[in-house]
Motif scaffolding. Structure first.
Motif, PDB file in Angstrom:
ATOM      1  N   LEU A 188       0.938  -1.139   0.110  1.00  0.00           N
ATOM      2  CA  LEU A 188      -0.023  -0.058   0.031  1.00  0.00           C
ATOM      3  C   LEU A 188       0.913   1.267  -0.019  1.00  0.00           C
ATOM      4  CD1 LEU A 188      -3.164  -0.708   2.144  1.00  0.00           C
ATOM      5  CD2 LEU A 188      -2.651  -1.227  -0.259  1.00  0.00           C
ATOM      6  N   SER A 189       2.086   1.103  -0.131  1.00  0.00           N
ATOM      7  CA  SER A 189       3.028   2.233   0.063  1.00  0.00           C
ATOM      8  C   SER A 189       2.834   3.090  -1.432  1.00  0.00           C
ATOM      9  CB  SER A 189       4.462   2.092   0.239  1.00  0.00           C
ATOM     10  OG  SER A 189       4.828   0.954  -0.850  1.00  0.00           O
ATOM     11  N   GLN A 190       2.327   2.513  -2.375  1.00  0.00           N
ATOM     12  CA  GLN A 190       2.028   3.303  -3.515  1.00  0.00           C
ATOM     13  C   GLN A 190       0.529   3.792  -3.877  1.00  0.00           C
ATOM     14  OE1 GLN A 190       3.335  -0.711  -6.012  1.00  0.00           O
ATOM     15  NE2 GLN A 190       3.897   1.110  -7.362  1.00  0.00           N
ATOM     16  N   THR A 191      -0.319   3.302  -2.833  1.00  0.00           N
ATOM     17  CA  THR A 191      -1.666   3.916  -2.810  1.00  0.00           C
ATOM     18  C   THR A 191      -1.657   5.301  -2.723  1.00  0.00           C
ATOM     19  OG1 THR A 191      -2.567   1.918  -1.620  1.00  0.00           O
ATOM     20  CG2 THR A 191      -3.897   3.663  -1.613  1.00  0.00           C
ATOM     21  N   GLN A 192      -2.529   5.802  -3.678  1.00  0.00           N
ATOM     22  CA  GLN A 192      -2.604   7.214  -3.956  1.00  0.00           C
ATOM     23  C   GLN A 192      -3.623   7.949  -2.551  1.00  0.00           C
ATOM     24  OE1 GLN A 192      -3.210   8.805  -7.770  1.00  0.00           O
ATOM     25  NE2 GLN A 192      -0.972   8.177  -8.279  1.00  0.00           N
ATOM     26  N   ILE A 193      -3.376   8.925  -2.192  1.00  0.00           N
ATOM     27  CA  ILE A 193      -4.402   9.508  -1.244  1.00  0.00           C
ATOM     28  C   ILE A 193      -4.973  10.766  -1.700  1.00  0.00           C
ATOM     29  CG2 ILE A 193      -4.458  10.781   0.836  1.00  0.00           C
ATOM     30  CD1 ILE A 193      -1.510   9.156   1.805  1.00  0.00           C
ATOM     31  N   PHE A 194      -6.254  10.805  -1.624  1.00  0.00           N
ATOM     32  CA  PHE A 194      -6.978  11.914  -2.232  1.00  0.00           C
ATOM     33  C   PHE A 194      -7.786  12.277  -1.047  1.00  0.00           C
ATOM     34  CE2 PHE A 194      -6.354  10.182  -6.373  1.00  0.00           C
ATOM     35  CZ  PHE A 194      -6.902  10.770  -7.198  1.00  0.00           C
ATOM     36  N   ALA A 195      -7.268  13.863  -1.057  1.00  0.00           N
ATOM     37  CA  ALA A 195      -8.051  14.576   0.314  1.00  0.00           C
ATOM     38  C   ALA A 195      -9.308  14.941  -0.040  1.00  0.00           C
ATOM     39  CB  ALA A 195      -7.024  15.682   0.489  1.00  0.00           C
ATOM     40  N   LYS A 196     -10.129  14.592   0.842  1.00  0.00           N
ATOM     41  CA  LYS A 196     -11.730  15.160   0.703  1.00  0.00           C
ATOM     42  C   LYS A 196     -11.801  16.460   1.332  1.00  0.00           C
ATOM     43  CE  LYS A 196     -16.063  12.472   0.096  1.00  0.00           C
ATOM     44  NZ  LYS A 196     -16.760  11.720   0.481  1.00  0.00           N
ATOM     45  N   ILE A 197     -11.828  17.405   0.665  1.00  0.00           N
ATOM     46  CA  ILE A 197     -12.350  18.635   1.402  1.00  0.00           C
ATOM     47  C   ILE A 197     -13.907  18.953   1.384  1.00  0.00           C
ATOM     48  CG2 ILE A 197     -11.997  21.321   1.061  1.00  0.00           C
ATOM     49  CD1 ILE A 197      -9.376  19.844   1.164  1.00  0.00           C
ATOM     50  N   GLU A 198     -14.065  18.823   3.053  1.00  0.00           N
ATOM     51  CA  GLU A 198     -15.586  18.756   3.367  1.00  0.00           C
ATOM     52  C   GLU A 198     -15.803  20.018   4.178  1.00  0.00           C
ATOM     53  OE1 GLU A 198     -17.143  15.118   4.006  1.00  0.00           O
ATOM     54  OE2 GLU A 198     -15.219  14.241   3.933  1.00  0.00           O
ATOM     55  N   ASN A 199     -14.630  20.907   4.678  1.00  0.00           N
ATOM     56  CA  ASN A 199     -15.232  21.964   5.545  1.00  0.00           C
ATOM     57  C   ASN A 199     -14.451  23.134   5.337  1.00  0.00           C
ATOM     58  OD1 ASN A 199     -13.003  21.300   6.754  1.00  0.00           O
ATOM     59  ND2 ASN A 199     -13.853  19.975   8.443  1.00  0.00           N
ATOM     60  N   GLU A 247       0.692   1.859 -11.216  1.00  0.00           N
ATOM     61  CA  GLU A 247       0.789   2.932 -11.978  1.00  0.00           C
ATOM     62  C   GLU A 247       0.021   3.090 -13.243  1.00  0.00           C
ATOM     63  OE1 GLU A 247       3.239   0.883 -10.940  1.00  0.00           O
ATOM     64  OE2 GLU A 247       4.661   2.160 -10.035  1.00  0.00           O
ATOM     65  N   ALA A 248      -0.260   2.077 -13.820  1.00  0.00           N
ATOM     66  CA  ALA A 248      -1.189   1.884 -15.028  1.00  0.00           C
ATOM     67  C   ALA A 248      -2.741   2.075 -14.516  1.00  0.00           C
ATOM     68  CB  ALA A 248      -1.071   0.668 -15.711  1.00  0.00           C
ATOM     69  N   ARG A 249      -3.068   1.390 -13.410  1.00  0.00           N
ATOM     70  CA  ARG A 249      -4.705   1.622 -12.879  1.00  0.00           C
ATOM     71  C   ARG A 249      -4.527   3.051 -12.310  1.00  0.00           C
ATOM     72  NH1 ARG A 249      -3.408  -3.407 -10.222  1.00  0.00           N
ATOM     73  NH2 ARG A 249      -3.388  -2.372  -8.252  1.00  0.00           N
ATOM     74  N   GLN A 250      -3.706   3.634 -11.594  1.00  0.00           N
ATOM     75  CA  GLN A 250      -4.004   4.822 -11.176  1.00  0.00           C
ATOM     76  C   GLN A 250      -4.087   5.727 -12.222  1.00  0.00           C
ATOM     77  OE1 GLN A 250      -0.592   4.717  -8.507  1.00  0.00           O
ATOM     78  NE2 GLN A 250      -1.883   4.209  -6.774  1.00  0.00           N
ATOM     79  N   LEU A 261      -6.609  10.144 -20.141  1.00  0.00           N
ATOM     80  CA  LEU A 261      -5.375   9.277 -20.107  1.00  0.00           C
ATOM     81  C   LEU A 261      -5.853   7.802 -20.386  1.00  0.00           C
ATOM     82  CD1 LEU A 261      -2.361   9.414 -19.838  1.00  0.00           C
ATOM     83  CD2 LEU A 261      -2.613   9.780 -17.468  1.00  0.00           C
ATOM     84  N   PHE A 262      -5.274   7.113 -20.958  1.00  0.00           N
ATOM     85  CA  PHE A 262      -5.674   5.310 -21.250  1.00  0.00           C
ATOM     86  C   PHE A 262      -4.332   4.890 -21.041  1.00  0.00           C
ATOM     87  CE2 PHE A 262      -8.636   8.327 -23.369  1.00  0.00           C
ATOM     88  CZ  PHE A 262     -10.035   7.989 -22.975  1.00  0.00           C
ATOM     89  N   PRO A 263      -4.236   3.995 -19.973  1.00  0.00           N
ATOM     90  CA  PRO A 263      -3.202   3.390 -19.797  1.00  0.00           C
ATOM     91  C   PRO A 263      -3.132   2.065 -20.429  1.00  0.00           C
ATOM     92  CG  PRO A 263      -4.388   3.357 -17.569  1.00  0.00           C
ATOM     93  CD  PRO A 263      -5.352   4.124 -19.019  1.00  0.00           C
TER      94      PRO A 263
END
Length: 318
Positions: A39-50, A248-251, A258-260
């Motif tokens: 999971l060190s490659q998992t990308q983090i998406f910050a959810k802005i809610e406030n 990388e391809a899936r992300q 972009l089509f990997p």
């Protein structure tokens, strides 16, 4: 607990970090993921809610891999007349940073109805024109009565909006924002897009191992698809060999335009001409079967040859 057990087992590509308030939240999450092996490659998406997330938006954007604008909760924290303003500003910043931006809460009425309201349909189109990379559906598909129809309807609206997206203006604005001197990669990416537009290429093919070069090309929003050929890298932990590249391809799938595709690992990334030609042939065949490349089309190819980055234009025979 769910992330370390179920997440690690399923090698999750993205993690949505709810109620991100500071860049430190993202840093702590990254540290946590880095201890979970795959999971060190998992990308983090910050959810802005406030409001707090809004106040620290710039530093959060620097740390995170992408942004999710949770308009439902933002609409509670912000006066309704301000939400559109924040959406436009946030999407602009994400676009200029070359990071994916995701918009939520678009067709709420489709939870119970087969058709969206006209205001919702216009809202989806405006999200695309504002520069969002993806639309995230919530209740509409989670507990809605028409999940499949919702996806189909939103997809059609997005496709129509993309047809009228002012790419020329966007390209000039992005180049101006990046300024000079450009970094090496940025210069190659913008040149590839400019060349593709000038020769009316049907597709841009980019060889990459980390996916970064292809994402930079997509950042300039070319009117043609960007085919990202991810060359797997062989790596070992002294006990077993494995290939990187699938993550990388899936992300890359979340990046607009972009089509990997994953190349055959037998072709080395530090390529000789012969292997490059064979990988290129596979990419062209993939493009033909997908219907984006026809005979006599022009194709722009962006690749590394030795230490040099090369942008070339090829014209296809029959």
């Amino acid at each position: 607990q769910a992330i370390s057990s179920w997440g690690a087992q399923n090698k999750i590509d993205f993690l949505s970090l709810s109620y991100t308030r500071h860049a430190e939240d993202v840093r702590q999450t990254r540290e946590f993921l880095s201890k979970l092996g795959d999971l060190s490659q998992t990308q983090i998406f910050a959810k802005i809610e406030n409001i707090e997330g809004l106040t620290h938006f710039d530093e959060i954007l620097q740390e995170a891999d992408g942004i999710i604008l949770s308009r439902g909760n933002l609409g509670i924290d912000l006066p309704p007349e301000k939400v559109f303003l924040f959406q436009k500003a946030a999407l602009y910043k994400c676009n200029m940073a070359g990071k994916p931006a995701v918009v939520t809460r678009v067709v709420d009425s489709m939870t119970n109805n087969l058709r969206p309201t006209r205001a919702e349909a216009t809202d989806v189109a405006n999200a695309v024109l504002d520069g969002s990379d993806a639309i995230l559906l919530g209740a509409e598909t989670f507990r809605g009565l028409y999940p499949v129809e919702t996806i189909s309807t939103v997809g059609k609206i997005c496709a129509e909006a993309e047809k009228v997206f002012n790419q020329d203006l966007y390209f000039k604005r992005t180049v101006k924002y990046v300024g000079e001197p450009m970094s090496h990669l940025e210069s190659i990416a913008s040149s590839a897009v400019r060349a593709a537009l000038k020769v009316k290429a049907s597709v841009i093919i980019c060889f990459t191992s980390s996916g970064r070069a292809a994402r930079l090309i997509a950042k300039y929003r070319p009117t043609m698809p960007v085919l990202s050929v991810v060359i797997p890298r062989l790596k070992t932990n002294q006990l077993k060999w494995s290939f990187s590249g699938a993550f990388e391809a899936r992300q890359s799938l979340i990046v607009r335009g972009l089509f990997p595709m994953l190349a055959d690992p037998r072709h080395a990334a530090e390529s000789t001409n012969a292997t490059n030609e064979s990988v290129l042939k596979v990419a062209l065949d993939h493009g033909k079967s997908a219907g984006v490349i026809k005979s006599h089309d022009r194709v722009v190819v962006c690749q590394k040859v030795g230490d040099a980055s090369v942008v070339k234009i090829i014209e296809l025979d029959d």
